[in-house]
Design an enzyme around this catalytic site. Structure first.
Site, PDB file in Angstrom:
ATOM      1  N   LEU A 200       2.733  -6.048  -3.491  1.00 18.25           N
ATOM      2  CA  LEU A 200       3.182  -4.792  -2.750  1.00 18.25           C
ATOM      3  C   LEU A 200       2.609  -3.415  -3.092  1.00 18.25           C
ATOM      4  CD1 LEU A 200       6.898  -4.198  -1.939  1.00 18.25           C
ATOM      5  CD2 LEU A 200       5.220  -2.283  -2.234  1.00 18.25           C
TER       6      LEU A 200
ATOM      7  N   GLY B 122       1.159   3.587   0.261  1.00 16.26           N
ATOM      8  CA  GLY B 122      -0.327   3.979   1.341  1.00 16.26           C
ATOM      9  C   GLY B 122      -1.475   3.230   1.609  1.00 16.26           C
ATOM     10  N   CYS B 123      -1.449   2.208   2.598  1.00 15.40           N
ATOM     11  CA  CYS B 123      -2.060   1.926   3.334  1.00 15.40           C
ATOM     12  C   CYS B 123      -2.514   1.674   4.368  1.00 15.40           C
ATOM     13  CB  CYS B 123      -1.047   0.268   3.406  1.00 15.40           C
ATOM     14  SG  CYS B 123      -0.911  -0.894   1.243  1.00 15.40           S
ATOM     15  N   SER B 124      -1.876   3.084   4.872  1.00 15.20           N
ATOM     16  CA  SER B 124      -2.522   3.125   5.613  1.00 15.20           C
ATOM     17  C   SER B 124      -4.248   3.852   5.837  1.00 15.20           C
ATOM     18  CB  SER B 124      -2.259   4.972   5.724  1.00 15.20           C
ATOM     19  OG  SER B 124      -2.307   5.825   5.220  1.00 15.20           O
ATOM     20  N   SER B 125      -4.884   3.982   4.538  1.00 16.21           N
ATOM     21  CA  SER B 125      -6.281   3.936   4.833  1.00 16.21           C
ATOM     22  C   SER B 125      -7.071   3.863   2.963  1.00 16.21           C
ATOM     23  CB  SER B 125      -6.882   5.840   5.132  1.00 16.21           C
ATOM     24  OG  SER B 125      -6.125   6.649   4.052  1.00 16.21           O
ATOM     25  N   GLY B 126      -8.363   4.012   2.936  1.00 14.27           N
ATOM     26  CA  GLY B 126      -8.555   4.274   1.744  1.00 14.27           C
ATOM     27  C   GLY B 126      -8.161   2.916   0.623  1.00 14.27           C
TER      28      GLY B 126
ATOM     29  N   GLY C 257      -5.881   1.548  -0.685  1.00 16.01           N
ATOM     30  CA  GLY C 257      -5.097   1.357   0.191  1.00 16.01           C
ATOM     31  C   GLY C 257      -4.913  -0.047   0.883  1.00 16.01           C
TER      32      GLY C 257
ATOM     33  N   TYR D 290      -3.054  18.072  -9.677  1.00 15.30           N
ATOM     34  CA  TYR D 290      -3.617  17.325  -9.799  1.00 15.30           C
ATOM     35  C   TYR D 290      -3.639  16.155 -10.735  1.00 15.30           C
ATOM     36  CZ  TYR D 290      -6.067  12.419  -8.116  1.00 15.30           C
ATOM     37  OH  TYR D 290      -6.320  11.194  -7.277  1.00 15.30           O
TER      38      TYR D 290
END
Length: 331
Positions: A43, A46-50, A52, A191
């Site tokens: 699992l 954050g898989c929309s980009s980068g 992930g 950050y």
């Protein structure tokens, strides 16, 4: 307390904390990237980009059952990934999880476990954001958002997967930190504060999970040309727009640059991170390094990692917590 004998010393010898950190990190980095992750349920947040997005596709192509999670569905990135999975017959499932949402976290993990038929083998806590500015300029809206995403989101996800992992007696949690989780760059907002917190929380979790046979492997990337800087610009520009002069007036040059970062000149290959995690997944349980710096350039956190491991072992190694501390640092 269950046995901790599953963890054996690297090279069959007892060594000091600093040497162990180096040995385990070297083992992870010298392990070939596996060509197969078949049989693993993974699992990833954050898989929309980068990182992930790269992990989701790569691990699915290696035969893993992948649960690629992202927020704000439906969205084009999810549709693209779903179409790719269908076209190439990948065991890849899109699940909506906003890591700042308790209900979505609980429901999303439950759905992944239902599809997998049991606990996750691996959780990759990848979702994260940045909001750049001097600390004084970071208002409470920005502060709450970045901590809720980078720290509390990882906590929510870990709590959601751990009951299943503990019941099975195995598992791996991979928090994506940063080299800025150990060193500090001015004007980067909170950050580093969030990544320092993530590092501390993850190390504590690593000790506490020794009796349950569950590993924690923190990844510390340097700078890569992913969309993280694009999203950071959006958040930073929003902060600049609502920031008050009483706070911004002390930093005019820094504030002028907020929301205008250009990360396009970065040249390191973002696949370094998915490859490093795949190599760690392939290691035997109990031999995985607590921390793995990832970047072809400077890694300023390495001496900090070494000295903190030595201090932990020296301070608590002979205490009641000693077996947990030594197991994590393989002493």
């Amino acid at each position: 307390m269950p046995s901790i004998n599953r963890r054996t010393l690297l090279a069959g010898a007892a060594v000091t904390g600093v040497a162990v950190v180096g040995a385990r990190a070297a083992l992870a980095q010298s392990t070939p990237v596996p060509t197969s992750l078949a049989g693993k349920s993974i699992l990833i947040t954050g898989c929309s980009s980068g990182f992930g997005r790269l992990m989701a596709e790569d691990y699915a192509r290696k035969g893993a059952k992948v649960f690629a999670t992202m927020r704000n569905l439906p969205r084009p990135e999810a549709a693209e990934l779903r179409a790719l999975a269908e076209a190439d017959d990948l065991d890849l499932h899109i699940i909506e999880i906003d890591v700042t949402d308790d209900v979505q976290v609980t429901a999303g993990v439950a759905e992944a476990e239902r599809i997998a038929g049991g606990a996750m083998d691996v959780l990759v806590n990848n979702a994260g954001i940045g909001i750049s500015s001097p600390v004084e300029v970071q208002d409470m809206e920005a502060t709450q958002l970045i901590f809720d995403t980078n720290v509390f989101g990882c906590h929510r996800m870990a709590r959601a997967v751990l009951p299943g992992m503990r019941e099975r007696g195995s598992g791996l949690i991979v928090p994506i930190s940063s080299q800025l989780g150990r060193v500090i760059v001015p004007n980067a907002g909170h950050y580093s504060a969030t990544k320092f917190a993530l590092e501390a929380m993850s190390e504590q979790l690593a000790y506490e999970l020794v009796p349950h046979g569950i590993d924690v492997a923190i990844i510390e990337p340097g700078g890569y040309p992913t969309e993280v800087w694009v999203n950071r610009n959006i958040y930073s520009a929003q902060l600049k727009e609502r920031a008050e002069d009483i706070h911004t007036s002390g930093y005019p040059q820094v504030v002028a640059r907020m929301g205008e970062e250009d990360g396009s000149t970065r040249s390191a290959d973002p696949m370094d991170v998915p490859n490093a995690i795949a190599a760690i997944i392939a290691l035997p349980p109990g031999t995985r390094p607590l921390r793995t710096p990832v970047h072809p350039g400077p890694k300023p956190q390495i001496p900090i990692n070494e000295v903190t491991a030595k201090v932990q072992v020296g301070w608590l190694g002979e205490s009641g917590y000693g077996p947990w501390i030594k197991a994590v640092h393989n002493v």
